[in-house]
Design an enzyme around this catalytic site. Structure first.
Site, mmCIF file in Angstrom:
data_model
loop_
_atom_site.group_PDB
_atom_site.id
_atom_site.type_symbol
_atom_site.label_atom_id
_atom_site.label_comp_id
_atom_site.label_asym_id
_atom_site.label_seq_id
_atom_site.Cartn_x
_atom_site.Cartn_y
_atom_site.Cartn_z
ATOM 1 N N HIS A 23 0.847 -1.203 0.000
ATOM 2 C CA HIS A 23 0.000 0.000 0.000
ATOM 3 C C HIS A 23 0.883 1.254 0.000
ATOM 4 O O HIS A 23 1.377 1.673 1.044
ATOM 5 C CB HIS A 23 -0.915 -0.029 1.240
ATOM 6 C CG HIS A 23 -1.977 1.017 1.230
ATOM 7 N ND1 HIS A 23 -3.301 0.749 1.494
ATOM 8 C CD2 HIS A 23 -1.931 2.349 0.995
ATOM 9 C CE1 HIS A 23 -4.011 1.852 1.424
ATOM 10 N NE2 HIS A 23 -3.189 2.856 1.124
ATOM 11 N N HIS A 25 1.085 5.043 -2.407
ATOM 12 C CA HIS A 25 0.514 5.833 -3.513
ATOM 13 C C HIS A 25 1.640 6.508 -4.298
ATOM 14 O O HIS A 25 2.479 7.193 -3.710
ATOM 15 C CB HIS A 25 -0.432 6.901 -2.973
ATOM 16 C CG HIS A 25 -1.659 6.343 -2.323
ATOM 17 N ND1 HIS A 25 -2.899 6.361 -2.926
ATOM 18 C CD2 HIS A 25 -1.842 5.737 -1.126
ATOM 19 C CE1 HIS A 25 -3.799 5.797 -2.118
ATOM 20 N NE2 HIS A 25 -3.180 5.414 -1.012
ATOM 21 N N ASP A 27 1.440 9.073 -6.213
ATOM 22 C CA ASP A 27 1.369 10.532 -6.077
ATOM 23 C C ASP A 27 1.569 10.979 -4.629
ATOM 24 O O ASP A 27 1.470 12.178 -4.338
ATOM 25 C CB ASP A 27 0.039 11.074 -6.642
ATOM 26 C CG ASP A 27 -1.189 10.379 -6.094
ATOM 27 O OD1 ASP A 27 -1.121 9.175 -5.761
ATOM 28 O OD2 ASP A 27 -2.246 11.035 -5.982
ATOM 29 N N GLY A 185 -9.661 7.939 -1.540
ATOM 30 C CA GLY A 185 -10.283 9.256 -1.396
ATOM 31 C C GLY A 185 -11.078 9.303 -0.099
ATOM 32 O O GLY A 185 -11.052 8.346 0.685
ATOM 33 N N HIS A 212 -9.823 0.873 0.200
ATOM 34 C CA HIS A 212 -9.530 1.665 1.396
ATOM 35 C C HIS A 212 -10.777 1.612 2.272
ATOM 36 O O HIS A 212 -11.846 2.105 1.868
ATOM 37 C CB HIS A 212 -9.286 3.133 1.029
ATOM 38 C CG HIS A 212 -7.904 3.450 0.566
ATOM 39 N ND1 HIS A 212 -7.441 3.154 -0.681
ATOM 40 C CD2 HIS A 212 -6.878 4.084 1.213
ATOM 41 C CE1 HIS A 212 -6.190 3.589 -0.799
ATOM 42 N NE2 HIS A 212 -5.823 4.159 0.342
ATOM 43 N N GLU A 215 -10.635 3.366 7.758
ATOM 44 C CA GLU A 215 -9.590 4.335 8.070
ATOM 45 C C GLU A 215 -10.258 5.548 8.733
ATOM 46 O O GLU A 215 -10.098 5.789 9.924
ATOM 47 C CB GLU A 215 -8.861 4.746 6.783
ATOM 48 C CG GLU A 215 -7.795 5.818 6.974
ATOM 49 C CD GLU A 215 -7.236 6.336 5.634
ATOM 50 O OE1 GLU A 215 -7.891 6.199 4.592
ATOM 51 O OE2 GLU A 215 -6.136 6.918 5.671
ATOM 52 N N ASP A 304 1.847 3.972 2.845
ATOM 53 C CA ASP A 304 0.769 4.831 2.343
ATOM 54 C C ASP A 304 1.348 5.962 1.482
ATOM 55 O O ASP A 304 1.320 5.868 0.262
ATOM 56 C CB ASP A 304 -0.090 5.396 3.481
ATOM 57 C CG ASP A 304 -1.513 5.708 3.013
ATOM 58 O OD1 ASP A 304 -1.871 5.301 1.893
ATOM 59 O OD2 ASP A 304 -2.262 6.345 3.769
HETATM 60 O O1 LIG Z 1 -4.847 6.912 3.073
HETATM 61 C C1 LIG Z 1 -5.547 7.302 2.128
HETATM 62 N N1 LIG Z 1 -6.897 7.191 2.208
HETATM 63 C C2 LIG Z 1 -7.702 7.542 1.186
HETATM 64 N N2 LIG Z 1 -7.240 8.069 0.056
HETATM 65 C C3 LIG Z 1 -5.909 8.243 -0.053
HETATM 66 C C4 LIG Z 1 -5.025 7.876 0.951
HETATM 67 N N3 LIG Z 1 -3.775 8.184 0.548
HETATM 68 C C5 LIG Z 1 -3.885 8.708 -0.674
HETATM 69 N N4 LIG Z 1 -5.176 8.749 -1.048
HETATM 70 C C6 LIG Z 1 -5.720 9.274 -2.288
HETATM 71 C C7 LIG Z 1 -5.044 10.564 -2.726
HETATM 72 C C8 LIG Z 1 -4.406 10.220 -4.023
HETATM 73 O O2 LIG Z 1 -4.457 11.305 -4.934
HETATM 74 C C9 LIG Z 1 -5.213 9.038 -4.527
HETATM 75 C C10 LIG Z 1 -4.574 8.155 -5.561
HETATM 76 O O3 LIG Z 1 -3.295 7.749 -5.220
HETATM 77 O O4 LIG Z 1 -5.494 8.331 -3.333
HETATM 78 ZN ZN LIG Z 2 -3.851 4.823 0.952
#
Ligand SMILES: O=c1[nH]cnc2c1ncn2[C@H]1C[C@H](O)[C@@H](CO)O1
Ligand SMILES: [Zn+2]
Length: 384
Positions: A23, A25, A27, A185, A212, A215, A304
């Site tokens: 896990h 991301h 970006d 998101g 996700h 959380e 993350d």
């Molecule tokens: O931890 C998270 N929870 C929900 N959404 C998240 C988390 N970390 C990143 N994101 C979102 C923001 C990014 O732009 C998107 C795609 O990677 O996923």
């Molecule tokens: Zn995430």
């Protein structure tokens, strides 16, 4: 349940230990210096800082708000500079290199293709640029003596309405660098069942996905992700703790959902530092991963967003070693859990476990054993 056979590993051993990341991301893991370079190249003028060190600090502090929606606002800056093939290629290549340097041997990196279309790229061009970047990063890592394999997970944003389209994209690129699908998101107000069509499509295609869940929202989100949507894994899943009761005498009782998650070996993609920043946990020592590991849930350790959390796989493990006294055996347990839960074929997972992970830990443990023997001999010699 901490093993007594090996001591708490030092930071340098943690870094050398083979690690598996499920896990992370794309970006959320850019190098601050790269953001500055890319912003200059594309004329993006809204960066809050123009020096790499200060920008790194800005991301960490801005993400440290205790709220997931505010945490997510920081991604506007990273996505803004990831709108061309060249930028996506560079970010993906550096991602693979950085992880390899940190001792990660297998990673599934996620991103939302729909967030990279602002300058006219198609969804396919986004996926191909990122895949090419990962391959380049694997090649550069190998050149500098590190081996890593990277697979992509395509994320759909839960507030948007493109999940089916992104699921179809993930399926099209299934044998070409993409290993699964995810939704991310803001969680509260956006239940995973909004995207049932995408999940049902992926199930019909025998494809894999994580969600996700648990959380920023609790048990109903986890329950929907598993029982309505059929998720293979849970992104975070920390709130499963709400379904576990601990009596004063220490007796632990699992509710039906927590039992299901444990008994069906549902992988939990836990991200300790991120959880502290978004308020999903209060401290490393109180992070649910400690209890879940003791209860033999299939817990895994993840980053993350390395940029927003100022972290790495090694740092996440350092925090857990500090909080729970974990040993190399515990690290191996988390790592094997993660590798078992990856979305690549079973035989490839098994080969990684048997040929890379177990030998890597065995070597670190044997170094320690030899040091032990040497120091015992030393003390016997000085005593005689
Ligand atoms: O931890 C998270 N929870 C929900 N959404 C998240 C988390 N970390 C990143 N994101 C979102 C923001 C990014 O732009 C998107 C795609 O990677 O996923
Ligand atoms: Zn995430």
């Amino acid at each position: 349940m901490t093993s007594q056979t090996t001591p708490a590993p030092a930071p340098e051993q943690i870094r050398r230990a083979p690690k598996v990341l499920l896990h992370d991301h794309l970006d959320g893991g850019l190098r601050p210096g790269t953001i500055i370079d890319l912003a200059r190249e594309v004329g993006y003028e809204a960066l809050p800082e123009t020096e790499a060190d200060k920008l790194g600090v800005w991301f960490r502090e801005a993400a440290d708000s205790g709220s997931l929606p505010r945490y997510l606002e920081t991604f506007a800056h990273t996505c803004a500079v990831m709108q061309t093939k060249e930028a996506l290629f560079r970010v993906a290549a550096e991602c693979a290199q950085d992880l390899a340097e940190d001792g990660v041997v297998y990673a599934e990196i996620r991103y939302a293709p729909e967030q990279h279309l602002e300058k006219g790229l198609t969804l396919e061009e986004v996926v191909e640029a990122v895949n090419a970047g990962f391959r380049e990063g694997e090649r550069r890592a190998k050149e500098s003596g590190h081996r890593i394999r990277v697979g992509a997970l395509l994320t759909a944003m839960r507030h948007a309405a493109r999940a089916l389209e992104i699921a179809e994209l993930a399926n099209r690129y299934r044998d070409f660098g993409v290993v699964g699908f995810d939704i991310a998101g803001a969680e509260a107000g956006f239940p995973p069942t909004r995207h049932l069509d995408a999940f049902e499509y992926l199930k019909r295609e025998n494809n894999h996905f994580t969600i996700h869940a648990g959380e920023a929202f609790g048990l109903p989100s986890i329950w929907q992700a598993l029982q309505w949507c059929g998720a293979d894994r849970l992104g975070h899943g920390v709130r499963i703790i709400d379904d576990i009761q601990i009596a004063d005498d220490g007796t632990v009782e699992l509710g039906r959902l927590a039992s299901y998650v444990r008994d069906k070996r549902i992988p939990l993609e836990m991200c300790p530092t991120s959880n502290l920043q978004t308020g999903a946990a209060t401290s490393y020592a109180e992070h649910p991963i400690g209890l879940l590991r003791r209860l033999h849930f299939r817990a895994t350790v993840n980053t993350d967003n390395r940029l927003m959390s100022g972290t790495s796989m090694s740092r996440e493990f350092e925090h857990l070693v500090g909080a729970f006294g974990y040993t190399l055996d515990d690290m191996q347990w988390f790592t094997v859990n993660a590798m078992k839960s990856a979305f690549i074929p079973f035989d490839e997972r098994l080969a990684m476990i048997n040929d890379v992970i177990k030998p890597g830990y065995a070597e670190l443990k044997s170094e320690w054993l030899f040091q032990q023997t040497a120091s015992t001999r030393g003390s016997v010699a000085s005593a005689s």
